[in-house]
Design a protein around this motif. Structure first.
Motif, PDB file in Angstrom:
ATOM      1  N   LEU A  36       0.823  -1.208   0.000  1.00 28.39           N
ATOM      2  CA  LEU A  36       0.000   0.000   0.000  1.00 28.39           C
ATOM      3  C   LEU A  36       0.856   1.256   0.000  1.00 28.39           C
ATOM      4  CD1 LEU A  36      -2.905  -0.985   2.412  1.00 28.39           C
ATOM      5  CD2 LEU A  36      -2.816  -1.128  -0.068  1.00 28.39           C
ATOM      6  N   ARG A  37       1.987   1.206   0.717  1.00 34.05           N
ATOM      7  CA  ARG A  37       2.878   2.362   0.733  1.00 34.05           C
ATOM      8  C   ARG A  37       3.607   2.527  -0.598  1.00 34.05           C
ATOM      9  NH1 ARG A  37       5.941   2.495   6.642  1.00 34.05           N
ATOM     10  NH2 ARG A  37       4.127   3.157   7.878  1.00 34.05           N
ATOM     11  N   ALA A  38       3.812   1.411  -1.283  1.00 33.31           N
ATOM     12  CA  ALA A  38       4.531   1.488  -2.554  1.00 33.31           C
ATOM     13  C   ALA A  38       3.716   2.197  -3.630  1.00 33.31           C
ATOM     14  CB  ALA A  38       4.900   0.081  -3.029  1.00 33.31           C
ATOM     15  N   ALA A  39       2.389   2.135  -3.551  1.00 35.90           N
ATOM     16  CA  ALA A  39       1.530   2.771  -4.560  1.00 35.90           C
ATOM     17  C   ALA A  39       0.395   3.508  -3.857  1.00 35.90           C
ATOM     18  CB  ALA A  39       0.984   1.733  -5.532  1.00 35.90           C
ATOM     19  N   PRO A  40       0.705   4.628  -3.201  1.00 38.76           N
ATOM     20  CA  PRO A  40      -0.355   5.329  -2.455  1.00 38.76           C
ATOM     21  C   PRO A  40      -1.456   5.880  -3.346  1.00 38.76           C
ATOM     22  CG  PRO A  40       1.663   6.642  -2.546  1.00 38.76           C
ATOM     23  CD  PRO A  40       2.011   5.307  -3.101  1.00 38.76           C
ATOM     24  N   LEU A  41      -1.088   6.383  -4.526  1.00 38.49           N
ATOM     25  CA  LEU A  41      -2.115   6.933  -5.412  1.00 38.49           C
ATOM     26  C   LEU A  41      -3.067   5.850  -5.892  1.00 38.49           C
ATOM     27  CD1 LEU A  41      -3.270   9.323  -6.937  1.00 38.49           C
ATOM     28  CD2 LEU A  41      -1.634   8.853  -8.784  1.00 38.49           C
ATOM     29  N   GLY A  42      -2.521   4.703  -6.272  1.00 39.46           N
ATOM     30  CA  GLY A  42      -3.382   3.602  -6.693  1.00 39.46           C
ATOM     31  C   GLY A  42      -4.288   3.121  -5.573  1.00 39.46           C
ATOM     32  N   THR A  43      -3.758   3.118  -4.354  1.00 38.14           N
ATOM     33  CA  THR A  43      -4.574   2.720  -3.203  1.00 38.14           C
ATOM     34  C   THR A  43      -5.735   3.672  -2.988  1.00 38.14           C
ATOM     35  OG1 THR A  43      -2.631   1.734  -2.154  1.00 38.14           O
ATOM     36  CG2 THR A  43      -4.511   2.254  -0.749  1.00 38.14           C
ATOM     37  N   LEU A  44      -5.459   4.968  -3.070  1.00 45.45           N
ATOM     38  CA  LEU A  44      -6.522   5.957  -2.888  1.00 45.45           C
ATOM     39  C   LEU A  44      -7.566   5.864  -4.000  1.00 45.45           C
ATOM     40  CD1 LEU A  44      -4.467   9.083  -1.711  1.00 45.45           C
ATOM     41  CD2 LEU A  44      -5.905   7.572  -0.335  1.00 45.45           C
ATOM     42  N   LEU A  45      -7.100   5.663  -5.224  1.00 47.17           N
ATOM     43  CA  LEU A  45      -8.056   5.555  -6.330  1.00 47.17           C
ATOM     44  C   LEU A  45      -8.917   4.307  -6.189  1.00 47.17           C
ATOM     45  CD1 LEU A  45      -5.858   6.656  -9.378  1.00 47.17           C
ATOM     46  CD2 LEU A  45      -7.630   7.966  -8.177  1.00 47.17           C
ATOM     47  N   ALA A  46      -8.338   3.201  -5.772  1.00 47.45           N
ATOM     48  CA  ALA A  46      -9.131   1.983  -5.567  1.00 47.45           C
ATOM     49  C   ALA A  46     -10.156   2.181  -4.457  1.00 47.45           C
ATOM     50  CB  ALA A  46      -8.208   0.810  -5.241  1.00 47.45           C
ATOM     51  N   ALA A  47      -9.745   2.845  -3.368  1.00 46.15           N
ATOM     52  CA  ALA A  47     -10.700   3.125  -2.288  1.00 46.15           C
ATOM     53  C   ALA A  47     -11.800   4.066  -2.754  1.00 46.15           C
ATOM     54  CB  ALA A  47      -9.952   3.714  -1.084  1.00 46.15           C
ATOM     55  N   ALA A  48     -11.430   5.082  -3.543  1.00 47.62           N
ATOM     56  CA  ALA A  48     -12.440   6.018  -4.045  1.00 47.62           C
ATOM     57  C   ALA A  48     -13.431   5.321  -4.960  1.00 47.62           C
ATOM     58  CB  ALA A  48     -11.754   7.173  -4.770  1.00 47.62           C
ATOM     59  N   LEU A  49     -12.935   4.453  -5.844  1.00 47.02           N
ATOM     60  CA  LEU A  49     -13.826   3.716  -6.734  1.00 47.02           C
ATOM     61  C   LEU A  49     -14.784   2.835  -5.937  1.00 47.02           C
ATOM     62  CD1 LEU A  49     -14.730   2.812  -9.534  1.00 47.02           C
ATOM     63  CD2 LEU A  49     -12.859   1.147  -9.536  1.00 47.02           C
ATOM     64  N   ALA A  50     -14.249   2.112  -4.954  1.00 45.22           N
ATOM     65  CA  ALA A  50     -15.114   1.270  -4.125  1.00 45.22           C
ATOM     66  C   ALA A  50     -16.125   2.119  -3.356  1.00 45.22           C
ATOM     67  CB  ALA A  50     -14.265   0.443  -3.157  1.00 45.22           C
ATOM     68  N   PHE A  51     -15.693   3.275  -2.846  1.00 49.94           N
ATOM     69  CA  PHE A  51     -16.597   4.144  -2.088  1.00 49.94           C
ATOM     70  C   PHE A  51     -17.756   4.613  -2.959  1.00 49.94           C
ATOM     71  CE2 PHE A  51     -17.988   8.314  -0.665  1.00 49.94           C
ATOM     72  CZ  PHE A  51     -18.215   8.101   0.682  1.00 49.94           C
ATOM     73  N   VAL A  52     -17.460   5.097  -4.160  1.00 44.70           N
ATOM     74  CA  VAL A  52     -18.519   5.601  -5.037  1.00 44.70           C
ATOM     75  C   VAL A  52     -19.454   4.477  -5.463  1.00 44.70           C
ATOM     76  CG1 VAL A  52     -18.976   6.690  -7.259  1.00 44.70           C
ATOM     77  CG2 VAL A  52     -17.115   7.533  -5.828  1.00 44.70           C
ATOM     78  N   ALA A  53     -18.892   3.330  -5.845  1.00 48.60           N
ATOM     79  CA  ALA A  53     -19.737   2.224  -6.293  1.00 48.60           C
ATOM     80  C   ALA A  53     -20.652   1.729  -5.175  1.00 48.60           C
ATOM     81  CB  ALA A  53     -18.860   1.088  -6.820  1.00 48.60           C
ATOM     82  N   VAL A  54     -20.112   1.558  -3.993  1.00 47.86           N
ATOM     83  CA  VAL A  54     -20.924   1.076  -2.870  1.00 47.86           C
ATOM     84  C   VAL A  54     -21.938   2.133  -2.438  1.00 47.86           C
ATOM     85  CG1 VAL A  54     -20.841   0.310  -0.469  1.00 47.86           C
ATOM     86  CG2 VAL A  54     -19.141  -0.506  -2.088  1.00 47.86           C
ATOM     87  N   LEU A  55     -21.554   3.406  -2.501  1.00 50.45           N
ATOM     88  CA  LEU A  55     -22.497   4.469  -2.154  1.00 50.45           C
ATOM     89  C   LEU A  55     -23.707   4.445  -3.075  1.00 50.45           C
ATOM     90  CD1 LEU A  55     -23.154   7.013  -0.490  1.00 50.45           C
ATOM     91  CD2 LEU A  55     -21.881   8.331  -2.191  1.00 50.45           C
TER      92      LEU A  55
END
Length: 951
Positions: A36-55
């Motif tokens: 997760l530390r190696a790719a912080p931007l990818g981690t945030l984008l994956a969390a954002a995508l999951a957040f929007v889809a689940v919302l």
């Protein structure tokens, strides 16, 4: 020091010491934290995508529940409190009648409620009443037509809370013993002030009824009250209590005035007539839920006639107690209305769900492709597939699950509704998909390759085509929501299946066509067009993944979004067009001014109205509903006579689509004698009775006119009813033959007419005293303006707003547009994800080309040439598929509920809504691609030039 000889006995062995503890070293870093530390931007984008889809997944069911509940409650509120109440009646007991007995029965009735429906205890009305009114024979009372007034008696326990005593006192609640006879003393009653003044009674009046063998029943007026609010639901079915009612008896009438008695006279109330106990139990409409409507309907049915009714009869010891209610019928109507709105209410969420599914799968596939080398290296160094997939699941759990939980909590907080399970199930499903997309794709990539099967893709496409054909045929046969059943998921998904078929076909055609364009561009000078189109036809990342063409998933997402949006927009366009057509027919045009009865419009008003800004066509006319046509098969038929200028009325009929005709039919040929019959248009209802030839028309204000039928029309704007008998005459001939026909009493207009300006014009045209002298209607027609207007003004805009005021319609439209926006956002995200995946390869290519003289603008053009062919192909294909969906599925959709009036079944295919959705989404994607290329391309190229190609 001397070394002992080998033969010497060795010394005894020393006691062994425990091994020293190994020196402590640094522990390996946890896998999940490191990744997760190696790719912080990818981690945030994956969390954002999951957040929007689940919302969205959690919000859509709750929004549907809120809309359905609001529509149900609004529909029941508009039905009136009488129809939403439980009406309970029972014969009064022969003896022992008391307020306490009525209350005990009420407690038993209320004890059986509170499960799926509740009764508003504060508005319960119960008591007892006489079933027949008795005549009042006092000579001093008002006797129109020599008929005595009549009175019935009521005891209502809540009566004093809804009246204001203005004179005397309220009838006593203390038991009153009889005197010498059962009829002495008189029963004490309270009358309303309006009723007392109407029949001529006052406080102290003793009102006697018809004498009986053992005496004369009588009542004494001990109090007079006023009613602060006669519109209160308390007075429903008690019309003759607030004021006296007029009862027609032949051509005469008499007064009916009811009165309240006190609890002290309940045991003697039967002296006035037979008594009936009643309980009105208003159901709390605001607590009813659409998802529990079937259970509520069963419980109400049991309350009316079933186990609950039998239990109530046993508990109350009243064998003849009966309960009636309109609620079961209203629930059936509400269920049918909800089914009729299902196409628009479900297709939108189904579309955004399909696009979101594609985007999540695409995100997982792109993430697996990006980390393909890393995963294969782990496998080569001894890692098992299950262990690798487990680590990937751990990564996803840390990213997806907190985002999903936060999104679900936010949806529950923002959209409060009692039902929680659908939102949780939907959110959990999407969260599981977001969690498993990457690990499943990685497991597939790490699976040892098997021989390629060329039959797999054709078989899958054939299955999709078969399911689509079955869904379309079922929709054409039954509709999306078959009568008497809930919507079939397969039928709701039929537009998505059509879009999927279009995407699969386009995925096969688009690379070939793009390759043709690339070869054509290669024969021309310049590198940008050829290279961009070649990469678009070949697809990015071929060396890494082995693909022979561009990814299908972005195209599927775009087609799903465009097809769903285009189909739904076409449905809404048809709803608006039908609503405007119904409104215009109801009004008679875009605006109308009417005069009541046989009154005329003020002088010059029709001409001034026709000169208002926005009025394209002005149609003043004279209409008489009391005319007669002599000479039909019935000898004489009552008709509606319309005298109007032929050309203007023909234009009005053409625009409204109501009986268009050629105005030349009503023209008088040159040289025809003055006494020749007047040409007339006959309605189809009248033509069936008229036969042919010449007839005699007798206007309601006298005289006779000979007319001949020039044509038959199915409909006419002034009287649009299909079975109306109507005759239309040209004003050029009829004005001289019919008295008053030259002075219009109606005006119709076409165009963008401002209703407020038109009303102001009408008010300014009234004489100063006309407001008090002109007749006003007792009950204005539906859709008219307030009754204080002498000449009511109606506009089609007001009628459209009234038709579209149903919360069921507004909820379905809002949910659809929200779904379209969500689908467009996910489709745009699918394109951007694909674009971002090819960033390293594209940056390396652009860096090499920059060293060969490629300018920055040419680099942007290359990116557009690579990306836009798939976008434009998806836009064109989506528009065609949406048009096909409207053509195939539209004839089976009934839009009456969404329109607000009965309209023919079917959806009109118009290019505007479909092209708007397709071109709008294509422009949005092109703009996003251009912004991404312009902002990030320069930085990426610079990085590549500094670092060199390390791939």
């Amino acid at each position: 020091m001397t070394t002992p000889p080998p033969s010497a006995t060795p010394p005894p062995a020393a006691t062994p010491r425990p091994p020293a503890a190994p020196a402590s070293g640094p522990r390996p870093a946890p896998w999940v934290r490191t990744r997760l530390r190696a790719a912080p931007l990818g981690t945030l984008l994956a969390a954002a995508l999951a957040f929007v889809a689940v919302l969205l997944a959690a919000a859509l069911p709750r929004a549907q529940d809120r809309g359905a509940d609001q529509a149900l409650r609004s529909f029941l509120d508009h039905s009136g409190s009488t129809r939403t109440s439980l009406q309970v009646t029972a014969p009064a007991p022969a003896s022992g009648q008391s307020a306490q007995a009525l209350d005990r029965t009420l407690e038993s009735l209320l004890a059986r409620t509170g499960n799926t429906f509740h009764v508003d205890v504060d508005t319960v009305v119960h008591g007892t009443r006489t079933t027949k009114r008795q005549p009042l024979l006092n000579p001093e009372l008002s006797r129109p037509h020599r008929l005595p007034p009549e009175m019935s008696l009521l005891y209502v326990q809540q009566a004093q809370d809804h009246v204001k005593l203005v004179e005397g006192h309220w009838p006593s609640d203390a038991p009153r013993t009889a005197g010498g006879t059962a009829y002495d003393p008189p029963l004490q009653v309270a009358l309303s002030r309006q009723a007392a003044e109407t029949i001529g009674a006052r406080v102290g009046s003793v009102l006697g009824s018809a004498p009986l063998l053992d005496g004369t029943p009588s009542v004494e007026v001990v109090g007079v009250f006023s009613v602060p609010d006669e519109t209160d639901d308390f007075w429903v079915n008690m019309d003759c209590l607030p004021r006296a009612c007029k009862k027609a008896v032949g051509e005469s009438y008499l007064w009916e005035a009811d009165a309240f008695i006190g609890a002290g006279d309940l045991d003697r109330m039967d002296l006035w007539g037979h008594n009936e106990d009643f309980w009105r139990l208003p159901v709390e409409v605001g607590r009813l839920r659409a998802d529990r409507l079937d259970a509520t309907e069963e419980e109400i049915a049991s309350y009316v006639a079933g186990p609950t009714a039998a239990a109530i009869s046993f508990d109350t010891r009243r064998e003849r107690i009966r309960t009636t209610s309109w609620l079961p019928e209203l629930f059936e109507q509400a269920h049918d209305r909800r089914q009729a709105a299902a196409p628009l209410a479900l297709i939108g969420p189904a579309g955004v769900g399909g696009v979101a599914f594609v985007v999540l799968c695409l995100a997982g596939a792109l993430a697996a492709d990006r980390r393909d080398a890393e995963l294969r290296l782990m496998l080569a160094r001894g890692g098992s597939r299950s262990a690798i997939v487990g680590r990937l699941l751990g990564e996803g759990a840390v990213t997806v699950l907190p985002a999903a939980a936060a999104a679900t909590a936010l949806a529950v907080l923002l959209l409060p509704t009692p039902r929680l399970a659908p939102a949780l199930v939907s959110a959990a499903t999407v969260a599981l998909l977001a969690l498993l997309a990457f690990p499943v794709r990685a497991a597939v990539l790490l699976t040892p390759p098997r021989p390629a099967g060329r039959w797999r893709r054709p078989v899958a496409e054939l299955l999709v085509l078969t399911a689509t054909a079955a869904a379309v045929l079922e929709v054409r046969r039954r509709g999306v929501a078959p009568a008497g059943s809930d919507p079939d998921p397969l039928l709701v998904a039929s537009p998505l299946l059509l879009a999927l078929c279009g995407a699969l076909l386009l995925a096969r055609v688009q690379p070939v066509v793009t390759g043709w364009f690339a070869r054509a561009a290669g024969r021309r000078s310049g590198l940008v067009g050829f290279l961009g189109l070649a990469r678009a036809a070949r697809g990015s990342g071929v060396r890494a993944t082995g693909r022979s063409g561009p990814s299908v998933l972005p195209m599927v997402a775009l087609l799903l979004a465009i097809t769903t949006g285009g189909f739904g927009a076409a449905v809404l366009q048809s709803v608006e067009a039908n609503r405007l057509g119904v409104a215009r027919l109801t009004v008679g045009g875009d605006a109308a001014i009417s005069a009541f009865g046989k009154a005329e419009l003020p002088e010059g008003l029709a001409k001034a109205a026709g000169e208002l800004p926005g009025v394209r066509t002005s149609v003043p006319l004279w209409i008489d509903h009391d005319s007669a046509l002599v000479g039909t098969v019935q000898r004489s038929s009552q008709v509606n006579l319309i005298v109007v200028e032929a050309a203007a009325y023909a234009e009005l009929s053409r625009v409204l689509g109501c009986g268009p005709f050629d105005p030349a039919l009503l023209a008088t040929p040159g040289g025809e004698p003055a006494d020749a019959p007047v040409p007339a248009l006959f309605s189809s209802g009248l033509a069936r009775l008229g036969g042919s030839g010449t007839f005699t028309l007798q206007p309601g204000n006298g005289g006779e006119v000979r007319v001949r039928g020039a044509a038959v029309i199915d409909c006419t704007p002034a009287v649009p009813a299909g079975d109306a008998a109507t005759v239309v005459l040209p004003v050029s001939r009829a004005a001289a033959l019919i008295s008053g026909a030259d002075r219009p009493n109606r005006w119709f207009g076409l165009g963008s007419v401002d209703g407020d300006r038109l009303r102001a014009l009408v008010r300014s045209a009234l004489p100063a005293a006309s407001a008090s002298e002109a007749p006003s209607p007792a009950a204005p027609a539906p859709g008219t303006q307030p009754a204080d207007e002498v000449y009511p003004v109606r506009t089609s805009a007001d009628a459209v707003a009234e038709l579209g005021s149903d919360p069921l319609q507004r909820s379905a439209e809002r949910l659809f547009w929200a779904s379209v926006a969500g689908a467009a956002g996910f489709a745009l995200l699918a394109v951007l994800l694909t674009l971002m995946r090819s960033v390293p390869e594209r940056a390396a290519l652009l860096a090499r080309l920059r060293t060969m003289g490629l300018r920055r603008r040419q680099g942007v053009a290359l990116i557009l040439a690579e990306t836009l062919p798939q976008t434009l192909a998806a836009a064109l294909g989506g528009a065609l598929v949406a048009a096909a969906a409207v053509a195939l599925l539209g004839p089976a959709l009934d839009l009456s509920t969404l329109v607000g009036a009965s309209v023919p079944t079917g959806v009109r295919l118009t290019a505007g809504p479909v092209l708007t959705q397709a071109l709008g989404l294509a422009a949005l994607v092109a703009a996003a691609v251009l912004v991404e290329a312009a902002t990030s391309g320069r930085r990426q190229i610079t990085t590549e030039l500094r670092a060199g190609d390390q791939r």
